[in-house]
Design a protein around this motif. Structure first.
Motif, PDB file in Angstrom:
ATOM      1  N   GLU A 162      71.040  34.190 -27.556  1.00 51.58           N
ATOM      2  CA  GLU A 162      70.441  32.844 -27.581  1.00 51.58           C
ATOM      3  C   GLU A 162      68.972  32.840 -27.166  1.00 51.58           C
ATOM      4  OE1 GLU A 162      71.400  29.779 -28.433  1.00 51.58           O
ATOM      5  OE2 GLU A 162      73.381  30.403 -29.083  1.00 51.58           O
ATOM      6  N   GLY A 163      68.501  33.933 -26.615  1.00 52.89           N
ATOM      7  CA  GLY A 163      67.145  33.922 -26.052  1.00 52.89           C
ATOM      8  C   GLY A 163      67.215  33.509 -24.601  1.00 52.89           C
ATOM      9  N   ALA A 164      66.791  32.287 -24.323  1.00 49.77           N
ATOM     10  CA  ALA A 164      66.901  31.753 -22.959  1.00 49.77           C
ATOM     11  C   ALA A 164      67.522  30.358 -23.043  1.00 49.77           C
ATOM     12  CB  ALA A 164      65.534  31.683 -22.299  1.00 49.77           C
ATOM     13  N   THR A 165      68.476  30.101 -22.157  1.00 49.46           N
ATOM     14  CA  THR A 165      69.109  28.775 -22.089  1.00 49.46           C
ATOM     15  C   THR A 165      68.873  28.186 -20.693  1.00 49.46           C
ATOM     16  OG1 THR A 165      71.191  29.872 -21.518  1.00 49.46           O
ATOM     17  CG2 THR A 165      70.949  29.144 -23.814  1.00 49.46           C
ATOM     18  N   VAL A 166      69.254  26.921 -20.547  1.00 49.39           N
ATOM     19  CA  VAL A 166      69.107  26.247 -19.245  1.00 49.39           C
ATOM     20  C   VAL A 166      70.217  26.709 -18.298  1.00 49.39           C
ATOM     21  CG1 VAL A 166      69.314  24.016 -18.067  1.00 49.39           C
ATOM     22  CG2 VAL A 166      67.922  24.208 -20.151  1.00 49.39           C
ATOM     23  N   LEU A 167      69.821  26.996 -17.085  1.00 44.04           N
ATOM     24  CA  LEU A 167      70.760  27.281 -16.000  1.00 44.04           C
ATOM     25  C   LEU A 167      70.675  26.078 -15.062  1.00 44.04           C
ATOM     26  CD1 LEU A 167      72.481  29.116 -14.159  1.00 44.04           C
ATOM     27  CD2 LEU A 167      70.376  30.232 -13.436  1.00 44.04           C
ATOM     28  N   SER A 168      71.746  25.308 -14.956  1.00 39.91           N
ATOM     29  CA  SER A 168      71.650  24.077 -14.163  1.00 39.91           C
ATOM     30  C   SER A 168      71.832  24.364 -12.675  1.00 39.91           C
ATOM     31  CB  SER A 168      72.684  23.050 -14.630  1.00 39.91           C
ATOM     32  OG  SER A 168      73.939  23.373 -14.103  1.00 39.91           O
ATOM     33  N   GLY A 169      71.261  23.489 -11.866  1.00 42.34           N
ATOM     34  CA  GLY A 169      71.420  23.607 -10.426  1.00 42.34           C
ATOM     35  C   GLY A 169      72.889  23.537 -10.021  1.00 42.34           C
ATOM     36  N   ASP A 170      73.681  22.785 -10.783  1.00 42.77           N
ATOM     37  CA  ASP A 170      75.110  22.692 -10.453  1.00 42.77           C
ATOM     38  C   ASP A 170      75.804  24.046 -10.609  1.00 42.77           C
ATOM     39  OD1 ASP A 170      74.724  20.042  -9.967  1.00 42.77           O
ATOM     40  OD2 ASP A 170      75.554  19.345 -11.858  1.00 42.77           O
ATOM     41  N   GLU A 171      75.404  24.804 -11.640  1.00 42.55           N
ATOM     42  CA  GLU A 171      75.974  26.151 -11.800  1.00 42.55           C
ATOM     43  C   GLU A 171      75.601  27.030 -10.611  1.00 42.55           C
ATOM     44  OE1 GLU A 171      75.917  27.832 -16.118  1.00 42.55           O
ATOM     45  OE2 GLU A 171      74.263  26.423 -15.994  1.00 42.55           O
ATOM     46  N   LEU A 172      74.372  26.858 -10.140  1.00 45.49           N
ATOM     47  CA  LEU A 172      73.939  27.653  -8.985  1.00 45.49           C
ATOM     48  C   LEU A 172      74.759  27.314  -7.747  1.00 45.49           C
ATOM     49  CD1 LEU A 172      70.070  27.449  -9.513  1.00 45.49           C
ATOM     50  CD2 LEU A 172      71.524  29.451  -9.867  1.00 45.49           C
ATOM     51  N   VAL A 173      75.073  26.031  -7.570  1.00 47.61           N
ATOM     52  CA  VAL A 173      75.903  25.609  -6.426  1.00 47.61           C
ATOM     53  C   VAL A 173      77.238  26.349  -6.455  1.00 47.61           C
ATOM     54  CG1 VAL A 173      77.216  23.676  -5.450  1.00 47.61           C
ATOM     55  CG2 VAL A 173      74.861  23.313  -6.218  1.00 47.61           C
ATOM     56  N   VAL A 174      77.852  26.369  -7.629  1.00 47.54           N
ATOM     57  CA  VAL A 174      79.174  26.983  -7.758  1.00 47.54           C
ATOM     58  C   VAL A 174      79.119  28.488  -7.498  1.00 47.54           C
ATOM     59  CG1 VAL A 174      80.997  27.484  -9.443  1.00 47.54           C
ATOM     60  CG2 VAL A 174      80.006  25.192  -9.311  1.00 47.54           C
ATOM     61  N   GLU A 175      78.041  29.137  -7.929  1.00 47.16           N
ATOM     62  CA  GLU A 175      77.907  30.583  -7.701  1.00 47.16           C
ATOM     63  C   GLU A 175      77.578  30.891  -6.238  1.00 47.16           C
ATOM     64  OE1 GLU A 175      78.215  33.151  -9.988  1.00 47.16           O
ATOM     65  OE2 GLU A 175      78.936  31.608 -11.355  1.00 47.16           O
ATOM     66  N   LEU A 176      76.706  30.070  -5.653  1.00 52.47           N
ATOM     67  CA  LEU A 176      76.180  30.416  -4.328  1.00 52.47           C
ATOM     68  C   LEU A 176      77.102  30.036  -3.176  1.00 52.47           C
ATOM     69  CD1 LEU A 176      72.428  29.699  -4.853  1.00 52.47           C
ATOM     70  CD2 LEU A 176      73.428  31.850  -4.108  1.00 52.47           C
ATOM     71  N   ALA A 177      77.832  28.920  -3.315  1.00 56.57           N
ATOM     72  CA  ALA A 177      78.660  28.465  -2.180  1.00 56.57           C
ATOM     73  C   ALA A 177      79.617  29.567  -1.708  1.00 56.57           C
ATOM     74  CB  ALA A 177      79.384  27.177  -2.525  1.00 56.57           C
ATOM     75  N   PRO A 178      80.381  30.194  -2.631  1.00 57.97           N
ATOM     76  CA  PRO A 178      81.246  31.286  -2.141  1.00 57.97           C
ATOM     77  C   PRO A 178      80.441  32.507  -1.702  1.00 57.97           C
ATOM     78  CG  PRO A 178      81.610  30.889  -4.513  1.00 57.97           C
ATOM     79  CD  PRO A 178      80.601  29.883  -4.041  1.00 57.97           C
ATOM     80  N   ALA A 179      79.330  32.770  -2.367  1.00 60.53           N
ATOM     81  CA  ALA A 179      78.560  33.984  -2.052  1.00 60.53           C
ATOM     82  C   ALA A 179      77.983  33.941  -0.637  1.00 60.53           C
ATOM     83  CB  ALA A 179      77.433  34.169  -3.069  1.00 60.53           C
ATOM     84  N   VAL A 180      77.636  32.748  -0.152  1.00 60.30           N
ATOM     85  CA  VAL A 180      77.075  32.657   1.213  1.00 60.30           C
ATOM     86  C   VAL A 180      78.126  32.164   2.207  1.00 60.30           C
ATOM     87  CG1 VAL A 180      74.740  32.271   0.358  1.00 60.30           C
ATOM     88  CG2 VAL A 180      76.156  30.288   0.951  1.00 60.30           C
ATOM     89  N   ASP A 181      79.384  32.070   1.738  1.00 58.18           N
ATOM     90  CA  ASP A 181      80.461  31.613   2.609  1.00 58.18           C
ATOM     91  C   ASP A 181      80.148  30.222   3.173  1.00 58.18           C
ATOM     92  OD1 ASP A 181      82.868  32.437   3.304  1.00 58.18           O
ATOM     93  OD2 ASP A 181      82.224  34.146   4.526  1.00 58.18           O
ATOM     94  N   ALA A 182      79.786  29.321   2.311  1.00 56.73           N
ATOM     95  CA  ALA A 182      79.369  27.987   2.750  1.00 56.73           C
ATOM     96  C   ALA A 182      80.515  27.257   3.437  1.00 56.73           C
ATOM     97  CB  ALA A 182      78.891  27.172   1.555  1.00 56.73           C
ATOM     98  N   ASP A 183      80.219  26.624   4.572  1.00 58.00           N
ATOM     99  CA  ASP A 183      81.220  25.786   5.233  1.00 58.00           C
ATOM    100  C   ASP A 183      81.306  24.432   4.560  1.00 58.00           C
ATOM    101  OD1 ASP A 183      81.903  27.476   7.650  1.00 58.00           O
ATOM    102  OD2 ASP A 183      79.714  27.407   7.761  1.00 58.00           O
ATOM    103  N   ARG A 184      80.143  23.978   4.041  1.00 60.88           N
ATOM    104  CA  ARG A 184      80.109  22.664   3.399  1.00 60.88           C
ATOM    105  C   ARG A 184      79.119  22.717   2.245  1.00 60.88           C
ATOM    106  NH1 ARG A 184      78.023  18.469   6.874  1.00 60.88           N
ATOM    107  NH2 ARG A 184      79.464  17.007   5.929  1.00 60.88           N
ATOM    108  N   VAL A 185      79.401  21.881   1.243  1.00 63.81           N
ATOM    109  CA  VAL A 185      78.512  21.769   0.088  1.00 63.81           C
ATOM    110  C   VAL A 185      78.141  20.303  -0.065  1.00 63.81           C
ATOM    111  CG1 VAL A 185      78.412  21.961  -2.435  1.00 63.81           C
ATOM    112  CG2 VAL A 185      79.522  23.763  -1.093  1.00 63.81           C
ATOM    113  N   GLY A 186      76.863  20.021  -0.239  1.00 62.71           N
ATOM    114  CA  GLY A 186      76.429  18.640  -0.433  1.00 62.71           C
ATOM    115  C   GLY A 186      75.671  18.500  -1.742  1.00 62.71           C
ATOM    116  N   VAL A 187      76.002  17.467  -2.483  1.00 62.67           N
ATOM    117  CA  VAL A 187      75.284  17.176  -3.729  1.00 62.67           C
ATOM    118  C   VAL A 187      74.646  15.805  -3.570  1.00 62.67           C
ATOM    119  CG1 VAL A 187      75.508  16.807  -6.214  1.00 62.67           C
ATOM    120  CG2 VAL A 187      76.871  18.585  -5.098  1.00 62.67           C
TER     121      VAL A 187
END
Ligand code: IP8
Length: 246
Positions: free
Chosen positions: A142-167
């Motif tokens: 595809e070349g380059a597509t949009v990576l949304s901030g919401d996708e980043l939330v889902v990837e990062l919360a478990p990776a940093v062992d988040a206690d809480r997530v706020g949107v």
């Protein structure tokens, strides 16, 4: 306590005017983060920076571009917004550092996202506040597509062992059919009627996609409006709490 905080792009920018920060809203958000003593990862959306250019070049999370001018325009706008947010935090004594996902992530031809997270974990444990943003991502075929901030939330919360997530969004929570904030969502069906059906797919980052993604997380998530950001960072659960009943 580790908190992953998504600041909606519409919260900190004037959505209708290209590349315009809402200075008052950004100052209020930065004040709230500065007053918090948690380990925070900030992720912000595109607002009138990324989305304006993405629309101009016809780029979405699934439709990509090979046009280098488009890639530079979209990614460049997001880095400019990121710099404004990092600066606002820095001015308040927050040890904020920019992290640009386009430099690190990629999507396979089937859409699967690979996002290295080691640098975010290390930055956090070294006392920094990493500030990531919705961006472009190299996408096979595809070349380059949009990576949304919401996708980043889902990837990062478990990776940093988040206690809480706020949107933090422009609305005070997930709204029911009458426009009232739904207090708690434990399964997509709890909000399906208001969100447009349980099988609705939503690639534009709407509320249905957010709820579905947040239900996948181990950590409880809150969706709330800008007025409730301080309360969330103080440990309250304003707006809608999203936590799967497992
Ligand atoms: O506002 C989109 O991030 P979002 C970023 O979180 C771009 O969906 C590049 C439009």
């Amino acid at each position: 306590m580790t908190v992953v905080l998504k600041l909606g792009g519409s919260v900190v920018t004037e959505k209708e005017t290209p590349e315009t920060v809402d200075d008052e809203a950004l100052a209020a958000a930065a004040d709230a983060v500065a007053a918090s003593d948690h380990d925070v990862v900030v992720i912000h959306g595109g607002g009138s920076f990324g989305h304006h250019h993405a629309a101009e070049y016809g780029v979405s999370t699934t439709e990509g571009t090979h046009d280098v001018a488009g890639v530079q325009a979209i990614h460049g706008a997001m880095t400019r917004l990121n710099s404004r947010i990092v600066t606002a935090l820095t001015e308040r004594g927050v040890p904020a550092v920019p992290v640009h996902p386009f430099s690190a992530a990629d999507r396979g031809a089937d859409g699967t996202l690979t996002l290295p997270t080691g640098q975010v974990r290390t930055l956090l444990s070294e006392g920094f506040v990493p500030v990531l943003h919705g961006d472009l991502v190299a996408h096979a075929g595809e070349g380059a597509t949009v990576l949304s901030g919401d996708e980043l939330v889902v990837e990062l919360a478990p990776a940093v062992d988040a206690d809480r997530v706020g949107v933090c969004s422009t609305v005070p929570g997930v709204l029911d059919e009458d426009g009232a904030v739904i207090d708690r969502i434990e399964a997509f069906e709890d909000a399906a009627a208001a969100l447009g059906g349980s099988d609705a797919t939503d690639v534009s980052g709407g509320m249905a996609a957010k709820v579905r993604a947040l239900l996948e997380l181990e950590s409880p998530a809150s969706v709330f409006g800008p007025d409730a950001l301080s309360a969330f960072l103080d440990g309250d659960a304003p707006g809608t709490t999203i936590e799967a009943d497992r």
